[in-house]
Design a protein around this motif. Sequence first.
Motif, PDB file in Angstrom:
ATOM      1  N   GLY A   1      -7.959   0.342   6.704  1.00  0.00           N
ATOM      2  CA  GLY A   1      -6.595   1.078   6.548  1.00  0.00           C
ATOM      3  C   GLY A   1      -6.400   1.479   5.135  1.00  0.00           C
ATOM      4  N   PRO A   2      -6.161   0.737   4.178  1.00  0.00           N
ATOM      5  CA  PRO A   2      -6.173   1.052   2.751  1.00  0.00           C
ATOM      6  C   PRO A   2      -6.838   2.054   2.309  1.00  0.00           C
ATOM      7  CG  PRO A   2      -5.570  -1.235   3.005  1.00  0.00           C
ATOM      8  CD  PRO A   2      -6.133  -0.885   4.377  1.00  0.00           C
TER       9      PRO A   2
ATOM     10  N   CYS B   1       0.559   4.403  -2.606  1.00  0.00           N
ATOM     11  CA  CYS B   1       0.488   5.856  -2.385  1.00  0.00           C
ATOM     12  C   CYS B   1       1.517   6.640  -2.615  1.00  0.00           C
ATOM     13  CB  CYS B   1       0.303   5.861  -0.601  1.00  0.00           C
ATOM     14  SG  CYS B   1      -1.253   4.917  -0.100  1.00  0.00           S
ATOM     15  N   GLN B   2       2.795   6.124  -2.477  1.00  0.00           N
ATOM     16  CA  GLN B   2       3.931   7.082  -2.936  1.00  0.00           C
ATOM     17  C   GLN B   2       4.003   7.363  -4.542  1.00  0.00           C
ATOM     18  OE1 GLN B   2       7.101   4.891  -1.255  1.00  0.00           O
ATOM     19  NE2 GLN B   2       7.307   6.475   0.638  1.00  0.00           N
TER      20      GLN B   2
ATOM     21  N   SER C   1      -7.237   9.592   2.101  1.00  0.00           N
ATOM     22  CA  SER C   1      -6.605  11.044   2.460  1.00  0.00           C
ATOM     23  C   SER C   1      -5.623  11.404   1.515  1.00  0.00           C
ATOM     24  CB  SER C   1      -5.835  10.428   3.734  1.00  0.00           C
ATOM     25  OG  SER C   1      -4.628   9.921   3.531  1.00  0.00           O
ATOM     26  N   LEU C   2      -5.158  10.901   0.387  1.00  0.00           N
ATOM     27  CA  LEU C   2      -4.431  11.275  -0.575  1.00  0.00           C
ATOM     28  C   LEU C   2      -5.463  12.038  -1.697  1.00  0.00           C
ATOM     29  CD1 LEU C   2      -1.911   8.439  -1.662  1.00  0.00           C
ATOM     30  CD2 LEU C   2      -1.449  10.555  -0.574  1.00  0.00           C
TER      31      LEU C   2
ATOM     32  N   CYS D   1       0.842  -1.227  -0.047  1.00  0.00           N
ATOM     33  CA  CYS D   1       0.089  -0.097  -0.029  1.00  0.00           C
ATOM     34  C   CYS D   1       0.679   1.336  -0.041  1.00  0.00           C
ATOM     35  CB  CYS D   1      -0.961   0.043   1.023  1.00  0.00           C
ATOM     36  SG  CYS D   1      -2.049   1.308   1.266  1.00  0.00           S
ATOM     37  N   THR D   2       2.035   1.309   0.748  1.00  0.00           N
ATOM     38  CA  THR D   2       2.703   2.519   0.757  1.00  0.00           C
ATOM     39  C   THR D   2       3.465   2.855  -0.386  1.00  0.00           C
ATOM     40  OG1 THR D   2       4.528   1.004   1.650  1.00  0.00           O
ATOM     41  CG2 THR D   2       3.483   2.138   3.108  1.00  0.00           C
ATOM     42  N   THR D   3       3.900   1.645  -1.127  1.00  0.00           N
ATOM     43  CA  THR D   3       4.453   1.888  -2.457  1.00  0.00           C
ATOM     44  C   THR D   3       3.425   2.610  -3.621  1.00  0.00           C
ATOM     45  OG1 THR D   3       5.571  -0.089  -2.169  1.00  0.00           O
ATOM     46  CG2 THR D   3       5.985   1.032  -4.259  1.00  0.00           C
TER      47      THR D   3
ATOM     48  N   HIS E   1       0.927   9.573  -5.392  1.00  0.00           N
ATOM     49  CA  HIS E   1       1.149  11.044  -5.038  1.00  0.00           C
ATOM     50  C   HIS E   1       2.289  11.614  -5.875  1.00  0.00           C
ATOM     51  CE1 HIS E   1       1.798  14.644  -2.206  1.00  0.00           C
ATOM     52  NE2 HIS E   1       2.939  14.340  -2.352  1.00  0.00           N
TER      53      HIS E   1
ATOM     54  N   ALA F   1      -6.179   5.477   3.947  1.00  0.00           N
ATOM     55  CA  ALA F   1      -4.973   6.029   3.203  1.00  0.00           C
ATOM     56  C   ALA F   1      -5.219   6.503   1.814  1.00  0.00           C
ATOM     57  CB  ALA F   1      -3.768   4.795   3.329  1.00  0.00           C
TER      58      ALA F   1
END
Lengths: 268, 423
Positions: free
Chosen positions: A159-160, A123-124, A166-167, A119-121, A127, A163
């Motif tokens: 969670g995801p 999101c980055q 929020s983006l 998920c973090t990858t 963005h 996240a």
Amino acid sequence: MLDSLLSLGGLVLLRDSVEWEGRSLLKALVKKSALCGEQVHILGCEVSEEEFREGFDSDINNRLVYHDFFRDPLNWSKTEEALPGGPLGALRAICKRTDPGPVTIALDSLSWLLLHLPCTTLCQALHAVSHQDSCPGDSSPVGKVSVLGLLHEELHGPGPVGALSSLAQTEVTLGGTKGQASAHILCRRPRQRPTDQVDPTTHLTFNLHLSKKEREARDSLILPFQFSSEKQQALLRPRPGQATSHIFYEPDAYDDLDQEDPDDDLDI
Amino acid sequence: MAAVASCGSGAGSTGSAVATASKSNVTSFQRRGPRASGTNDSGPRLVSIAGTRPSVRNGQLLVSTGLPALDQLLGGGLAIGTVLLIEEDKYNIYSPLLFKCFLAEGIVNGHTLLVASAKEDPANILQELPAPLLDDNSKKEFDEDVYNHKTPESNIKMKIAWRYQLLPKMEIGPVSSRFGHYYDASKRIPQELIEASNWHGFFLPEKISSTLKVEPCSLTPGYIKLLQFIQNIISEEGFDGSNPQKKQRNVLRIGIQNLGSPLWGDDICCAENGSNSHSLTKFLYVLRGLLRTSLSACIITMPTHLIQNKAIIARVTNLSDIVIGLESFIGSERETNPLYKDYHGLIHIRQIPRLNNLICDESDVKDLAFKLKRKLFTIERLHLPPDLSDTVSRSSKQDLAESTKRLGPGCGMMAGGKKHLDF
């Protein structure tokens, strides 16, 4: 409504569910962008290309740039047209394009990407793509980038979904009751500057402005205690015994520094 | 005041490195004799840094948070060496304003800034800082002529108030002597102030180009890079007293935005039991160690409403010093509650530190609400609206009574229970 969704740019999150599907809304937004003349890229991961292109006219179909990750997601057939790096690589390649102009990227779907990537990858990467146009000082003037992402709410935990929302600049949640679909739209606008104040002297029944003659007459009026300029200078010149004054004022907690109208809470 | 300042610098105590940490200083009691020789080093002297003042309660050196109302609630300000954690509101509207006020206060006082973000470029963040409010209260009464009001020069020809022509104007220069300034949220800070200031920026996408392999139970690469960056700045510019500076000592203000969000590479907002769920807590622990040994203060905004594991929130609260939660009314059912109609949200002060103390300095006001007026961000005590009219129906009084049950005893005594008693 579609215009307002696309005008902000950034990430537009379409949240759908089993009862209220969102792919048709995604296709409608894609069609709108294509008709506006923007470049449209589609990352198709969930349905086949034929199924996605169904319902579009031929001229729109010619304008869409389709990146197919459905047929061969892990690139087992090792053909040359496979894009390196998978869907994220394709996103970054679209980022690095040099021609200006607004671009719309449709991700079908974010749920598929969330299941295959951390998920973090994701999101980055989202963005980086959606905020590319907001960095000044770039060598190439890049147009507005809109990223449309389809997310199936029921597949993921809070969670995801939290996240990603929020983006997102805009979030459309599809729902409805008894056969009537409805969309709940949430826009996060960056805080707008307040508009200039409306001039209160317009639309009055009396005249508050001065004509040129009236202004001249006012300026030439001699006021009391308005001495000739020599006397003023003489009075202003500091006398030898008089020290120059300095003012250091520090307002404490009881000082109200708010210059707003103190009567604005009156309920008239 | 000199005795208060030098008491705080015992070995191993927190913050308050006001007196120079020279090696010859064995005892913390210093003779306050006349310094005839005008010593320039060796021996503690009361160093006064712009924009700081000692606390009247426990002698810690305080800096302003940028909002004088918040300073009052925190017992005077933010102590040097501590962390101020702001739990963001749900749509992240008001917490950036607090963040920017903190940074703007640093610029106005001449402190060094370190801005870290994974979302926005620090240069863009600095461009959007609010402008300090010019104090022209005394000038307002004298300006009768409207033409003179517009021109800003002090030697203009004033028609009516000509005696005040040569009066020196009050301005806020690049370094102001005041503690705590008011900021105008509708205007941007003037460009000269930004250029005159010393700042360092850390923008995560620039520092990390590729994804690195992360072993479990260690910090995410983003956090490691940020800690190294902070440590470099602290040691290079001498905030930890490593190279005894001949020039004026200064304070480092660190601002970290959206810590813990997925953009930093941390997955505590995405999953309940992620692979490196201790990354954030380790980061805060190391950060606090860095802060305690240097003249710096830090503000962190964190989207705690996204963190899935509630135990992590409790740990994060314990590892920070001051924790403030913002709860905005947008989108919640409280928006229509008549109790809250004048305000934009609630402020919860969740934790206040005990620095060199057995008790902490908590205020007795627990119900605080904030309001973003056109220019100012104000924090006020939540008051019940006056019950004026007899024709107000019973049901609405019941609603107010319900909502006041949650409030602390500091509020009005009007509605204590469900029944509304008439006298």
